[in-house]
Write an enzyme that holds these catalytic residues in place. Structure first.
Site, PDB file in Angstrom:
ATOM      1  N   GLN A  68       0.855  -1.193   0.000  1.00  0.00           N
ATOM      2  CA  GLN A  68       0.000   0.000   0.000  1.00  0.00           C
ATOM      3  C   GLN A  68       0.886   1.235   0.000  1.00  0.00           C
ATOM      4  O   GLN A  68       1.126   1.830  -1.047  1.00  0.00           O
ATOM      5  CB  GLN A  68      -0.973  -0.050   1.179  1.00  0.00           C
ATOM      6  N   CYS A  69       1.423   1.618   1.164  1.00  0.00           N
ATOM      7  CA  CYS A  69       2.358   2.752   1.133  1.00  0.00           C
ATOM      8  C   CYS A  69       3.678   2.318   0.520  1.00  0.00           C
ATOM      9  O   CYS A  69       4.405   3.130  -0.047  1.00  0.00           O
ATOM     10  CB  CYS A  69       2.553   3.342   2.523  1.00  0.00           C
ATOM     11  N   ILE A 113      32.954  -7.117  22.607  1.00  0.00           N
ATOM     12  CA  ILE A 113      33.131  -7.973  21.440  1.00  0.00           C
ATOM     13  C   ILE A 113      31.824  -7.960  20.665  1.00  0.00           C
ATOM     14  O   ILE A 113      30.759  -8.279  21.209  1.00  0.00           O
ATOM     15  CB  ILE A 113      33.502  -9.406  21.850  1.00  0.00           C
ATOM     16  N   MET A 160      29.526  -9.273  17.560  1.00  0.00           N
ATOM     17  CA  MET A 160      29.312 -10.353  16.589  1.00  0.00           C
ATOM     18  C   MET A 160      28.118 -10.003  15.697  1.00  0.00           C
ATOM     19  O   MET A 160      28.258  -9.699  14.535  1.00  0.00           O
ATOM     20  CB  MET A 160      29.081 -11.685  17.314  1.00  0.00           C
ATOM     21  N   ASN A 181      22.997  -5.927  20.071  1.00  0.00           N
ATOM     22  CA  ASN A 181      22.962  -5.335  21.407  1.00  0.00           C
ATOM     23  C   ASN A 181      23.767  -4.043  21.440  1.00  0.00           C
ATOM     24  O   ASN A 181      23.247  -2.984  21.798  1.00  0.00           O
ATOM     25  CB  ASN A 181      23.522  -6.349  22.427  1.00  0.00           C
ATOM     26  N   GLN A 217       0.298  14.674   4.998  1.00  0.00           N
ATOM     27  CA  GLN A 217      -1.063  14.530   4.482  1.00  0.00           C
ATOM     28  C   GLN A 217      -1.646  15.861   4.058  1.00  0.00           C
ATOM     29  O   GLN A 217      -2.711  15.889   3.446  1.00  0.00           O
ATOM     30  CB  GLN A 217      -1.963  13.921   5.572  1.00  0.00           C
ATOM     31  N   MET A 228      -0.654   7.988   0.228  1.00  0.00           N
ATOM     32  CA  MET A 228       0.027   7.474   1.415  1.00  0.00           C
ATOM     33  C   MET A 228      -0.265   5.993   1.613  1.00  0.00           C
ATOM     34  O   MET A 228      -0.177   5.473   2.726  1.00  0.00           O
ATOM     35  CB  MET A 228      -0.383   8.279   2.651  1.00  0.00           C
ATOM     36  N   GLU A 283     -11.117   4.619   7.090  1.00  0.00           N
ATOM     37  CA  GLU A 283     -11.153   4.622   8.552  1.00  0.00           C
ATOM     38  C   GLU A 283     -12.155   3.663   9.188  1.00  0.00           C
ATOM     39  O   GLU A 283     -11.858   3.070  10.221  1.00  0.00           O
ATOM     40  CB  GLU A 283     -11.467   6.047   9.048  1.00  0.00           C
TER      41      GLU A 283
END
Length: 1305
Positions: free
Chosen positions: A73-74, A218, A220, A224, A742, A1013, A1236
């Site tokens: 859609q968008c 370290i 990988m 994180n 918009q 949009m 909506e």
């Protein structure tokens, strides 16, 4: 970072060490580009969506099928979807449906609802009955058989798709093969401004580096460290990448178990364990099988492909899914340093605090040993999360029990929980309570009592999970111990150990037929795919941040408040200005024009400022005075204070962090609506509507009931965050604004007013928007004003693109609402009176909150004719970030309260809620409570058709039987209607304009005021122009939305974009077609191109504007009457769920939805809107939860903390029907707005859950109305079930676990 999958790419690596291995030595895997360091890609081939196909040369089948299935859609998420699927097909050209579902689990989409994506990619499955492959049960065993209906309509038949030919795929670059086979690896070092990246190639070198730099992390998978650096500003001067140290990836199988290198990705670990489980006896694979169970739900495929086993252990997150299982399963780790090695058990001594283990700074984790299980040993893993897949666990557990041989006497037991403390927690006392005793209910009852003291956080869930383990073990003992032991599982308890249904079934969509006699060339009413679908799927679609960077371009970063209610005493910009690359820092004092924005008559300040520079103003709005602008204080966390402009995004963000602001806290901040009511903190006016004599009706009612329901907010979570680029033209103060909005005209006006220049100097351009849902109107205009200010001050182009966390913090969300009600009703279920009070948490500025409060009242009746009805709605002013428009604009909140009233009445009368709903529906031409006349015929038709197609009555009986036979799984079904008003009650917003050019070659260019949009407005208006000009679609192009082409546009909102702009385009095309009439009459056998050529030489204008005035809609609040809507869109939806009462997790088994959308201009696009809105509503009512700290800080600032629906949340069967024979004289071609309305129908899942919870409560001896607030998260649903485990928790402690967050609204 890494949570949405939109940036997915495929990484391929060649391993010369496996050249002679029977398995391919080129490994393909998907990754999130935002988390993958470029430094780590040496020797790898990266394939992006642009690399596999394009519209200029040749599409790849994976691109073609998602496009033709209307799976975009968008389009912002589509490249990620394509690349996830492409990677799967490179590894498995004939996947199963389970493979596809698992592959797409790490990709989020906010628009489509996933169903068309699944349908498009289902065509790659080897078998049409792919759900039954590999031993899976038939998909029709989920509780409902196949629909007996006509063949499912599709946009493209399977035979029309390009075949997938694996032999034609891209080869691995030969130069990389040569490099891998001949080059001798050497240590790599990359130096940046603040960090140095070191990549050793040997284990000894890694240990030396760790000894020299013990604090260096370290890296990988970077899942994180990466987010910490990017979002938290963490700086590591040295980063060590161990991805080329082969010892970290070695796997060794031993009789005692398997030793897995700590650098192995979770996907690799999964593969190793799958082979072990398939080759070893079942009694030896208990721990491995439990780990496999968890590994399938840790993150998405992209995360599992790079995140490592060692990283998961060493990061020691309290809610790690693997650590409790590894600890319970007697696993150990080998730690290595320059000084030696040691092997330690993963147990309670290993995890010492939040993110802390016994690893010394200079040590590395070399390998993990997973032992085989012993005879008589049972290991299980459990998890509870806010989303079924790809979500961090709320609570998880690993449990192990070892029995004396041939008995049920416990020899050894281990219970570990995650998510209930600062680290993985051992329930040691609980385990000791069981050791030496028989495995029976009496033993476990004593264990439950011990566990309540052992683990205090999340206690009811920990109890539930222990009970599940008890039943799993009983079942295991039944199957493995001979002769059978006492204590078998009662049949009604078996459901606790059975998984929820999870097989996605084929779904059905019922399109409408085109009008009889309609020309084959006329595209109106035909199911065409989105005009940009192929561009979405190939990555060629251009979004705001895709515009190429220009010479001298700068980047803007915002500095926001860290206090919710405080005076600004000082702003120190010196630190920011001294940072490299910084060009400018500006505050409120630097705004040359207006220091506020206005929408709907309410003025909102652009930036807060220092106390010394006070500027005040007063304006009369809605008959009360408000302060326009103050530089004295901040009123929420996240309020913008300063802008920092620098040469790069990174420099701007670093400088923003260096800026220092001093505050003086002000007393008594207001966060909740209760506090606002107590302190009379409202944005006026408070609205009220009333019909009938409510007080008298209450006196005459058979029964009167009072209650309340709380509805939380909802983040827009558009996939493309707020993005804009402002370019000073260089003369006469002209500014070009490229923005994702918009409302282009509001952006234009905002820039002009802020800079103090006329609007004719500013042109606003919108190519497309990557999702908006109401969130790119007012907030965008403020952000673009400040970006323009930066461009104005520097004289250079300035770009501003918010990170997801910034966007969520700054831009607000859907309004949380508290609904309090009193209802009077008769014994037969007729509701005779209702009095409802709505309190919306508006946040710190008015924005559009008063308008939202008004619309809440206008829709409070939903579809019910209540003769005596009174409502009052208030927008509460608080010290949270200002909330704004969101798809539905208050209606989803309003209607949920009314449906909850219906539900309460049904529970009191002990009748099905659908019976109460049907009894109170509007039945004949009626007046609403604001005296608008309408005919509910199509509402009733939707209700009756939905009732029939969903087989409601028969399924209600089946569900009652299911619930009677199952204690721990319950089903519920609910059917919900909707009557949704289309259009703006503010009549001036319903107008639209268009500009149509015809060029000499016959091609047509259409400009209009709507923005694309994802809702398909460009596609629909292309169809409109094609019909009106009687030319093929191929001749028509829709250009960008620009205020220089079409001025004074209105927002694309309120489901009215096609209605208004479609009429404007129609008007312009009719004008042109009429001008060409003399030409056509002169040469009736001519072609379109010849007519256009003749018209040009005859000096006939081939350009026309079109205009649509729109209906004169209004609402008179003094008289409490009006005509606020052009018409109503009707629909009804029935959903069935299955609920796990012990955890609160659920599955939506089936959804049937019937919608009246008049005569659809494009049924395919409309059904896409229906499905996408439904899924967004499902998220609102059952999953998505914004959490704020007690001091008003938003906790949930990204996909890691905030969960929107994913593929796993789609109803297993999702059927959509368009009401036939419907006409609408109030909109173009008799169509209706649909963007909506169907969002609210997601509440059918909420109320189905509530039915299932009521069934569970009935087993506990509870009846009548009960509170279940929205969203009905697994945690809330579990608590509402009020099982014996919930009741074990002392009442005083029930809410203590949530005291860390505000209870909104």
């Amino acid at each position: 970072g890494g949570g949405c999958g939109a940036c997915t790419v495929m990484v391929s690596r060649y391993d010369p060490h496996t050249k002679n291995h029977p398995v391919s030595f080129t490994h393909h895997f998907s990754v999130n580009a935002c988390l993958m360091p470029v430094c780590q890609l040496d020797g790898a081939a990266v394939t992006t969506v642009e690399g596999i196909g394009n519209t200029k040369t040749r599409l790849h089948p994976v691109q073609e099928r998602i496009a033709k299935a209307n799976g975009s859609q968008c389009g912002f998420c589509t490249p990620g979807m394509v690349m996830s699927m492409y990677t799967l097909l490179r590894n498995k050209p004939k996947p199963s449906m389970e493979d596809i579902k698992e592959t797409l689990a790490g990709n989020l989409c906010r628009c489509t609802g996933y169903r068309p994506i699944i349908d498009g990619y289902r065509t790659f499955c080897e078998s049409e009955n792919c759900c039954q492959r590999n031993g899976n049960s038939c998909c029709m065993t989920n509780g409902s058989g196949p629909l007996e209906s006509a063949e499912n309509p599709e946009l493209s038949g399977k035979e029309e798709f390009m075949p997938l030919d694996p032999t034609q795929e891209l080869i691995f670059p030969p130069e990389l093969i040569r490099m891998a086979e001949s080059a001798k690896p050497t240590t790599q070092r990359f130096r940046g401004e603040r960090m140095t990246w070191i990549s050793p190639v040997s284990l000894n070198e890694l240990l030396q580096l760790k000894a020299q730099h013990p604090q260096a992390p370290i890296v990988m998978g970077n899942t994180n460290i990466g987010p910490d650096i990017k979002f938290k500003g963490v700086v590591h001067p040295i980063i060590i990448s161990a991805s080329r140290v082969r010892e970290l990836f070695e796997v060794e199988h031993k009789p005692e178990g398997v030793c897995v290198g700590a650098g192995s990705s979770l996907s690799a670990v999964r593969s190793v364990l799958e082979k072990s489980v398939s080759s070893l006896p079942e009694e030896h694979t208990q721990t491995m099988a439990a780990l496999l169970d968890q590994l399938g739900r840790v993150g998405g495929e992209q995360i599992r492909n790079v995140a490592t086993l060692g990283g998961n252990i060493a990061s020691a997150y309290p809610n790690s899914d693997l650590n409790p299982v590894l600890a319970a399963g007697r696993c150990s780790v080998l730690l290595l340093s320059k000084d030696g090695k040691r092997e330690v058990l993963l147990n309670k001594e290993f995890f010492v605090g939040f993110g802390k283990t016994i690893l010394k700074p200079e040590e590395i984790l070399l390998s993990v040993f997973i032992p085989v299980s012993r005879k008589g040993e049972v290991v299980r893993a459990f998890r509870h999360a806010p989303r079924k897949e790809n979500a961090l666990a709320t609570v998880n557990a690993g449990m192990r029990v070892w029995f004396e041989e041939g008995s049920n006497v416990v020899k050894e037991m281990s219970v570990y929980y995650g998510g209930v403390g600062p680290c993985t927690v051992s329930a040691e006392k609980t385990a000791q309570q069981v050791v030496g005793r028989s495995w029976n209910e009496e033993t476990l009852c004593d264990a439950y009592k011990e566990l309540v003291d052992d683990v205090t956080l999340g206690a009811s869930l920990t109890l539930s999970l222990l009970f599940k383990f008890y039943l799993h073990v009983l079942q295991h003992l039944k199957d493995t111990v001979h002769p059978p032991l006492e204590g078998q599982i009662p049949p009604e308890q078996l459901s606790a150990v059975e998984p929820l249904p999870n097989i996605i079934q084929p779904s059905y969509r019922e399109f409408q037929d085109v009008l009889e006699g309609q020309s084959e060339q006329d595209p109106v009413g035909r199911a065409l795919w989105h005009r940009s679908a192929l561009s979405h799927a190939t990555g060629e679609a251009v979004y705001c941040d895709d515009f190429p960077h220009t010479d001298g371009e700068l980047f803007l970063s915002m500095v926001t408040s860290t206090r919710a209610h405080a005076k600004i005493t000082h702003i120190d910009v010196s630190g920011a200005l001294s940072m490299p690359g910084v060009v400018d820092v500006f505050t409120a004092d630097d705004i040359p024009g207006q220091k506020f924005r206005s929408f709907a008559g309410i003025k909102e300040e652009l930036m807060a400022g220092e106390e010394k520079s006070i500027f005040g103003g007063r304006t009369l709005v809605f008959n009360y005075n408000i302060l326009i602008f103050t530089c004295a204080q901040v009123t929420c966390v996240g309020q913008m204070i300063c802008g920092v402009v620098a040469d790069t995004k990174q420099h701007a963000k670093l400088a923003a962090r260096a800026l220092r602001i001093s505050y003086e806290d002000l007393p008594d901040p207001i966060f909740t609506v209760e506090e606002a009511v107590q302190k009379h903190s409202f944005f006026l006016p408070q609205r009220k509507l009333e019909k009938g004599d409510v007080s008298r009706a209450f006196q005459e009612a058979d029964q009167v009931h009072e209650g309340e329901i709380r509805l939380g907010g909802q983040e827009h979570f558009y996939m493309e965050t707020q993005s804009m680029l402002v370019i000073p033209v260089g003369e006469e103060k002209e500014m070009k604004v490229f923005v994702s909005t918009q409302h282009p005209t509001m952006a234009q006006e905002a820039v002009a007013e802020t800079l103090g220049i006329p609007s004719n100097r500013v042109s606003s351009h919108v190519k497309r928007v990557g999702g908006a849902f109401g969130g790119k109107v007012t907030k965008t205009s403020i952000l673009v004003s400040l970006t323009a200010l930066a461009a104005w001050r520097t004289g250079r182009p300035v770009r501003c693109v918010l990170e997801r966390g910034e966007d969520m913090l700054i831009t607000g969300a859907r309004h949380p609402v508290l609904g309090k009600y009193k209802v009077g009703f008769m014994k037969d279920g007729r509701i005779t009176a209702a009095d409802v009070q709505y309190y919306a948490n508006a946040g710190n500025t008015a924005d559009e909150s008063v308008l939202v409060a008004e619309k809440i009242l206008l829709h409070m009746d939903n579809s019910y004719n209540i003769p005596n009805l009174r409502g009052q709605s208030s927008a509460c002013k608080t010290n949270l970030p200002s909330n704004t428009a969101f798809r539905g604009f208050g209606v989803p909140q309003s209607m949920l309260v009314m449906e909850n009233i219906i539900n309460d009445v049904a529970l009191i009368l002990n009748r099905p809620a659908e019976e109460i709903r049907e009894k109170n529906l509007y039945k004949e031409p009626s007046l609403t409570h604001y005296k608008m006349e309408f005919d509910p015929e199509n509402l009733l038709r939707c209700w009756m058709e939905c009732k029939e197609k969903s087989e409601l009555e028969g399924r209600q009986l089946s569900i009652a039987q299911f619930n009677q036979q199952n204690r721990w799984k319950k089903r519920g079904i609910s059917m919900i209607p909707i009557k949704y008003g289309i259009g703006f009650a503010e009549g001036f917003l319903n107008q639209a304009a268009a500009l149509v050019h015809i060029y000499k070659d016959g091609s047509v260019l259409v400009s209009h005021g709507g923005t694309e949009m994802g809702q398909g407005i460009h596609t629909k208006l292309q169809q409109v122009a094609s019909r009106e000009l009687n030319v093929p679609l191929s001749l028509i192009h829709i250009t960008e939305t620009a205020t220089s082409s079409v001025p004074n546009t209105c927002p694309s909102a309120a489901s009215f974009g096609t209605d208004a702009n479609g009429m404007a385009v129609k008007d312009a095309c009719e004008t042109l077609y009429k001008r060409l009439e003399p030409i056509r009459k002169q040469d009736p056998n001519g072609t379109w191109k010849s007519w256009i050529s003749k018209a040009f030489f005859d000096k006939i204008s081939l350009s026309a504007t079109g205009y649509y005035r729109g209906q004169d809609l209004y609402m008179d609040w003094e008289k409490q009457e009006g005509l606020p809507y052009a018409y109503f869109t009707y629909a009804a939806c029935c959903s069935e769920v299955e609920l796990d009462c012990l955890t609160g997790e659920y599955r939506t088994i089936r959804t049937d939805l019937v919608a009246d959308i008049g005569r659809s201009i494009n049924p395919s696009i409309d059904i896409g809107q229906i499905e996408g809105a439904f899924m967004q509503g499902l998220g609102l009512y059952t999953m998505e939860e914004l959490k704020f700290s007690p001091s008003g800080v938003l906790y949930t600032r990204g996909p890691g903390q905030y969960k929107i629906p994913a593929v796993c949340d789609v109803p297993l069967q999702f059927n959509v029907y368009l009401l036939s024979g419907s006409h609408n004289p109030h909109a173009i071609y008799s169509s209706k707005g649909i963007g909506e309305p169907t969002l609210f129908l997601g509440s059918s899942v909420f109320f189905a859950l509530k039915e299932a919870v009521a069934a569970a409560r009935s087993d506990s001896g509870l009846s009548g109305p009960f509170p279940l607030h929205s969203p009905a998260t697994p945690e809330r649903a579990c608590s509402a079930c009020s099982t014996r485990f919930t009741q074990m928790i002392p009442e005083a402690e029930t809410g203590s676990a949530r005291s860390w967050a505000l209870e909104l609204p």
